[in-house]
Design an enzyme around this catalytic site. Sequence first.
Site, PDB file in Angstrom:
ATOM      1  N   SER A 281       0.852  -1.187   0.000  1.00 41.17           N
ATOM      2  CA  SER A 281       0.000   0.000   0.000  1.00 41.17           C
ATOM      3  C   SER A 281       0.885   1.232   0.000  1.00 41.17           C
ATOM      4  O   SER A 281       1.975   1.232   0.588  1.00 41.17           O
ATOM      5  CB  SER A 281      -0.899   0.002   1.247  1.00 41.17           C
ATOM      6  OG  SER A 281      -1.485   1.270   1.446  1.00 41.17           O
ATOM      7  N   LYS A 287       0.054  -3.636   4.806  1.00 40.55           N
ATOM      8  CA  LYS A 287      -0.880  -4.255   3.879  1.00 40.55           C
ATOM      9  C   LYS A 287      -0.209  -5.316   3.017  1.00 40.55           C
ATOM     10  O   LYS A 287       0.930  -5.179   2.589  1.00 40.55           O
ATOM     11  CB  LYS A 287      -1.528  -3.212   2.963  1.00 40.55           C
ATOM     12  CG  LYS A 287      -2.493  -2.276   3.634  1.00 40.55           C
ATOM     13  CD  LYS A 287      -3.685  -3.016   4.243  1.00 40.55           C
ATOM     14  CE  LYS A 287      -4.624  -3.598   3.204  1.00 40.55           C
ATOM     15  NZ  LYS A 287      -5.328  -2.564   2.426  1.00 40.55           N
ATOM     16  N   ASN A 289      -2.026  -6.937   0.005  1.00 40.93           N
ATOM     17  CA  ASN A 289      -3.245  -7.044  -0.794  1.00 40.93           C
ATOM     18  C   ASN A 289      -3.162  -8.185  -1.806  1.00 40.93           C
ATOM     19  O   ASN A 289      -2.103  -8.438  -2.386  1.00 40.93           O
ATOM     20  CB  ASN A 289      -3.495  -5.729  -1.539  1.00 40.93           C
ATOM     21  CG  ASN A 289      -3.779  -4.582  -0.605  1.00 40.93           C
ATOM     22  OD1 ASN A 289      -4.534  -4.729   0.348  1.00 40.93           O
ATOM     23  ND2 ASN A 289      -3.169  -3.432  -0.861  1.00 40.93           N
ATOM     24  N   ARG A 320     -22.994  -9.191 -46.124  1.00 33.99           N
ATOM     25  CA  ARG A 320     -21.885  -8.522 -45.439  1.00 33.99           C
ATOM     26  C   ARG A 320     -22.471  -7.517 -44.466  1.00 33.99           C
ATOM     27  O   ARG A 320     -23.463  -6.853 -44.759  1.00 33.99           O
ATOM     28  CB  ARG A 320     -20.970  -7.792 -46.447  1.00 33.99           C
ATOM     29  CG  ARG A 320     -20.340  -8.670 -47.522  1.00 33.99           C
ATOM     30  CD  ARG A 320     -19.086  -9.359 -47.020  1.00 33.99           C
ATOM     31  NE  ARG A 320     -18.018  -8.410 -46.803  1.00 33.99           N
ATOM     32  CZ  ARG A 320     -17.288  -7.868 -47.781  1.00 33.99           C
ATOM     33  NH1 ARG A 320     -17.517  -8.169 -49.044  1.00 33.99           N
ATOM     34  NH2 ARG A 320     -16.331  -7.028 -47.495  1.00 33.99           N
TER      35      ARG A 320
END
Length: 455
Positions: A281, A287, A289, A320
């Site tokens: 972080s 942190k 994560n 087409r």
Amino acid sequence: MPDSLPGTTLTSGISSTDTLQAIFSARSTVQRMLDVEAALARALATAGVIPAAAVDPWVRCCEADQIDINALRLAVPEAGNIAIPLVKQLTANVAAIDEDAARYVHLGATSQDLIDTAKVLQLRDAMDVIKNDLVVLADVLALLARRYRDTPMIGRTWLQHALPITFGLKVAGWLDALLRYQQRVHDMSKQLRVLQFGGASGTLASLGDHALVVSQSIADQLDLTLPSVPWHAHRDRFAECATTLGMLTGTLGKIARDIALMSQTEIAELSEPDAPGRGGSSSMPHKRNPVGCAAVLSAATRVPGLVATMLSAMPNEHERALGGWQAEWETLPEIVSLSAAALAQLSSVIAGLQVDTERMRSNIDASRGMVMAEAIVIELAHGLGRAQAHQLVEAACRKAYSQQQDLLTVLQAEPQVTDVLSKDRLAQLFDPLSYIGQAGAYVDRVLETYEKHKA
């Protein structure tokens, strides 16, 4: 890093891979279209439609390095597609070598023939990458399923504790799904490997009686199948590619969601690989994560809308399309790239997944034995009948909750229970491994299927 379509960004490393960006890069797209032109040149000469002397100048110019890609980009908005300005540049390059040979460039083909067949060639390369990565991920999951076959953990329904399962069973569920995708992607890839060559209206009228011979020669050179009929307005093959990869990405997202939830601080049963700078972080040093899972879930969030675009593009007008075909150009490569990136990210997570078996056990115990209530009811029912057994255990659970006691303690103090089950037998029933049903057998069945796939 390669120049991808629609363009490389600072976050392309999350939504694609270097390999996929190279496959769908502007240069690769141009080269694949030129590969089709080179095959057309040889096929026309072999069939006697053009002089053999025209082939060498034409083929020599079918190199992407000879194309001004920036000029091509500028010309595309007015032309409406990539093929028209590309053929103009190619023709000019051939004319600089041999004016007579330049007369035959692109003979019999139409823009969509070049664009669709080039896309098929790119998709073939991409599917080879995805198939290989599916095998790699399955191998790692099989190792985990074997290792943790009998490791108890809590099963969760509606995000709440349910009954004990094993971590091996959870992994086996992931593996079983991926084995199905190995087959799906294989089958879908075979459907994709077809030549698109129909000329202006899908009849190849410009090549007369030589049409099928030329078509077969192009298909053979490009190692593609010649379909029964040109498929300009029939987009089911590309749509199947999109839907198959959409499903795959959804399943990868389910696995990533499981891992992310099990990585929550309060759960802490799993964690992503630990490496310097990974999952940190900018403000909170503590942190860690689950960034790999986030990348997979990001892809799983984006892909369904892109798949919807591919399905919406299917109702082409007559021979087409006006708009539907054009909507595929960037959508399908993005689906493929996101799917491949999700697969690569999840493979990286699984390969270094950290498993805390002690935390798995402590989370089972966090309910103070409540998750074993059904096992007690089943055992008591032999002596008391199911209804009375259920009533007794339900009342014991309420008492355990209100008094913050272990369920085992409450049950061992209940005469109606101990008249049927001894205190020792009750204690045995609170072993999570005594109530995991066929978990081990299911793991073994999935691993048996995995071994058959490997054979």
